[in-house]
Motif scaffolding. Structure first.
Motif, PDB file in Angstrom:
ATOM      1  N   GLU A  93       5.801  -4.860 -10.529  1.00 30.51           N
ATOM      2  CA  GLU A  93       5.196  -3.951 -11.493  1.00 30.51           C
ATOM      3  C   GLU A  93       4.147  -4.657 -12.355  1.00 30.51           C
ATOM      4  O   GLU A  93       3.158  -4.041 -12.771  1.00 30.51           O
ATOM      5  N   GLU A  94       4.341  -5.932 -12.615  1.00 29.95           N
ATOM      6  CA  GLU A  94       3.408  -6.696 -13.449  1.00 29.95           C
ATOM      7  C   GLU A  94       2.171  -7.151 -12.693  1.00 29.95           C
ATOM      8  O   GLU A  94       1.185  -7.582 -13.309  1.00 29.95           O
ATOM      9  N   ALA A  95       2.198  -7.077 -11.362  1.00 31.79           N
ATOM     10  CA  ALA A  95       1.120  -7.626 -10.539  1.00 31.79           C
ATOM     11  C   ALA A  95       0.017  -6.597 -10.287  1.00 31.79           C
ATOM     12  O   ALA A  95       0.292  -5.421 -10.012  1.00 31.79           O
ATOM     13  N   ASP A  96      -1.217  -7.052 -10.357  1.00 29.54           N
ATOM     14  CA  ASP A  96      -2.361  -6.219 -10.000  1.00 29.54           C
ATOM     15  C   ASP A  96      -2.563  -6.177  -8.487  1.00 29.54           C
ATOM     16  O   ASP A  96      -3.152  -5.232  -7.963  1.00 29.54           O
ATOM     17  N   ILE A  97      -2.096  -7.228  -7.813  1.00 36.04           N
ATOM     18  CA  ILE A  97      -2.281  -7.369  -6.368  1.00 36.04           C
ATOM     19  C   ILE A  97      -0.927  -7.620  -5.716  1.00 36.04           C
ATOM     20  O   ILE A  97      -0.181  -8.503  -6.146  1.00 36.04           O
ATOM     21  N   LEU A  98      -0.616  -6.847  -4.686  1.00 38.51           N
ATOM     22  CA  LEU A  98       0.593  -7.057  -3.892  1.00 38.51           C
ATOM     23  C   LEU A  98       0.191  -7.335  -2.451  1.00 38.51           C
ATOM     24  O   LEU A  98      -0.561  -6.557  -1.848  1.00 38.51           O
ATOM     25  N   VAL A  99       0.683  -8.444  -1.902  1.00 38.98           N
ATOM     26  CA  VAL A  99       0.469  -8.754  -0.488  1.00 38.98           C
ATOM     27  C   VAL A  99       1.837  -8.849   0.176  1.00 38.98           C
ATOM     28  O   VAL A  99       2.650  -9.706  -0.180  1.00 38.98           O
ATOM     29  N   GLY A 137      -3.455   2.188  -9.597  1.00 36.32           N
ATOM     30  CA  GLY A 137      -4.177   1.138 -10.301  1.00 36.32           C
ATOM     31  C   GLY A 137      -3.936  -0.249  -9.762  1.00 36.32           C
ATOM     32  O   GLY A 137      -4.459  -1.225 -10.305  1.00 36.32           O
ATOM     33  N   ARG A 138      -3.148  -0.355  -8.685  1.00 37.68           N
ATOM     34  CA  ARG A 138      -2.880  -1.654  -8.059  1.00 37.68           C
ATOM     35  C   ARG A 138      -3.444  -1.667  -6.646  1.00 37.68           C
ATOM     36  O   ARG A 138      -3.636  -0.614  -6.037  1.00 37.68           O
ATOM     37  N   VAL A 139      -3.686  -2.857  -6.116  1.00 38.46           N
ATOM     38  CA  VAL A 139      -4.228  -2.969  -4.767  1.00 38.46           C
ATOM     39  C   VAL A 139      -3.238  -3.710  -3.871  1.00 38.46           C
ATOM     40  O   VAL A 139      -2.443  -4.528  -4.345  1.00 38.46           O
ATOM     41  N   GLY A 140      -3.300  -3.409  -2.571  1.00 37.03           N
ATOM     42  CA  GLY A 140      -2.354  -4.013  -1.644  1.00 37.03           C
ATOM     43  C   GLY A 140      -2.985  -4.448  -0.342  1.00 37.03           C
ATOM     44  O   GLY A 140      -3.999  -3.890   0.106  1.00 37.03           O
ATOM     45  N   ALA A 215      -9.334  -5.201  -7.270  1.00 35.52           N
ATOM     46  CA  ALA A 215      -8.456  -5.266  -8.436  1.00 35.52           C
ATOM     47  C   ALA A 215      -9.286  -5.428  -9.712  1.00 35.52           C
ATOM     48  O   ALA A 215      -8.971  -4.831 -10.752  1.00 35.52           O
ATOM     49  N   ARG A 216     -10.362  -6.230  -9.640  1.00 39.12           N
ATOM     50  CA  ARG A 216     -11.249  -6.420 -10.789  1.00 39.12           C
ATOM     51  C   ARG A 216     -11.931  -5.107 -11.185  1.00 39.12           C
ATOM     52  O   ARG A 216     -12.002  -4.753 -12.366  1.00 39.12           O
TER      53      ARG A 216
END
Length: 248
Positions: A93-99, A137-140, A215-216
Motif C-alpha cells: 500500500e505504501e509503494a508507488d511501484i509494484l513489480v 494511482g500506482r503502477v505495476g 509513477a512520476r
C-alpha cells in the motif's frame, strides 16, 4: 555492480527526481531465504536502476511468510489461526511501484504468485480518499525467469490481474529470461548467459524506466483524476450475501 555501461549511462544522465517514490518487488520464488533465487538475479538489475535514481526499494519473498489462502483481507477473521498478509499489504500500500516476479513452472506462474494475486485481490475493494479503488494511482510490472517457454503467458496473466485491480500498466511493463527447453542452466547458473543477455537487459531496463516515469507523472498530477471512476458512487454488483470482495 550489476548494471552494464548503457544502463549506468542512463542513470547518470537522468534529469528526473524520483527520490520520493517507493517500490516493492514481490519475488514469488518457491525457495525461502537464503536459498538462491534465479528470479532474484533479474530483480537485482531493475532494483539497482531504481536505487541509482534514489527510489526506496524493498524486495520481499512471500514464501518466507505465513500467508493464508483466501480472498479476504485478513483470513484470521475467517478461520485461519494466523495470516501475515495484512503486514505485507501495508508495504504494498505504501509503494508507488509494484513489480511481481515469478519463475515458470509447467508453463505457468508459480503457486506462490497465484496466491499473492489472490490476496492482492482481497484488498482491491478498499477505497482511497477519493472514493476510488485502493490501487488507483500506482503502477505495476512483472519479471519472469525459467528454463522453458511460458514467459509471455505468465506476463499476460499477471499484468491483466494488476490492471484489473486498479494498477496502471506502462508500455513494455514486462521482461523475462528463458533458457533452453529441458534440463539446463537457470538464470544465475554458470554459462547460462542470462545476466549478459542483451535482449533481457534491454527489456528489463525499458520496464524499469517506464515504471519510474509513469509513477512520476501520476504522483505529480495527484493520482488518477476522480471523475467517472469512483466506486463510492455506485452500488452495482453489491451482493452482501456473497463472499467476492468486489461485492462488498
Amino acid at each position: 555492480m550489476t548494471l552494464n555501461k548503457k544502463q549506468v549511462k542512463d542513470c547518470d544522465s537522468s534529469q528526473w527526481d524520483f527520490s520520493d517514490l517507493k517500490a516493492i518487488f514481490l519475488n514469488c520464488t518457491l525457495k525461502p531465504t537464503p536459498e538462491l533465487s534465479h528470479t532474484d538475479g533479474l530483480i537485482t538489475i531493475s532494483k539497482e536502476i531504481m536505487e541509482r535514481n534514489s527510489i526506496s526499494v524493498q524486495v520481499l519473498r512471500p514464501v518466507d511468510h505465513n500467508i493464508a489462502f483466501g480472498v479476504y483481507p485478513d483470513m484470521t477473521e475467517h478461520g485461519w489461526e494466523s495470516d501475515e498478509w495484512p503486514l505485507i499489504y501495508k508495504q504494498v500500500e505504501e509503494a508507488d511501484i509494484l513489480v511481481i516476479t515469478t519463475p515458470i513452472w509447467l508453463g505457468e506462474k508459480s503457486s506462490i504468485c497465484t496466491q499473492v494475486i489472490e490476496r492482492l485481490y482481497a484488498n482491491s475493494s478498499d477505497l482511497n480518499a477519493k472514493g476510488q479503488y485502493a490501487y488507483y494511482g500506482r503502477v505495476g510490472g512483472c519479471l519472469i525467469t525459467g528454463n522453458e517457454d511460458g514467459a509471455k503467458h505468465c506476463a499476460m496473466n499477471i499484468l491483466y490481474s494488476l490492471q484489473h485491480l486498479g494498477y496502471v500498466i506502462p508500455p513494455q511493463a514486462d521482461a523475462a529470461w528463458v533458457g533452453e527447453a529441458g534440463p539446463g542452466p537457470s538464470y544465475l547458473d554458470p554459462g547460462s548467459g542470462g545476466p549478459q543477455n542483451d535482449f533481457t537487459n534491454r527489456n528489463t531496463t525499458f520496464m524499469t524506466w517506464n515504471l519510474m516515469h509513469l509513477a512520476r507523472v501520476i504522483k505529480n498530477t495527484g493520482g488518477i483524476p476522480a471523475h467517472g471512476n469512483q466506486r463510492s458512487e455506485w452500488d452495482a454488483g453489491c451482493k452482501p450475501d456473497f463472499p467476492n470482495p468486489d461485492y462488498r
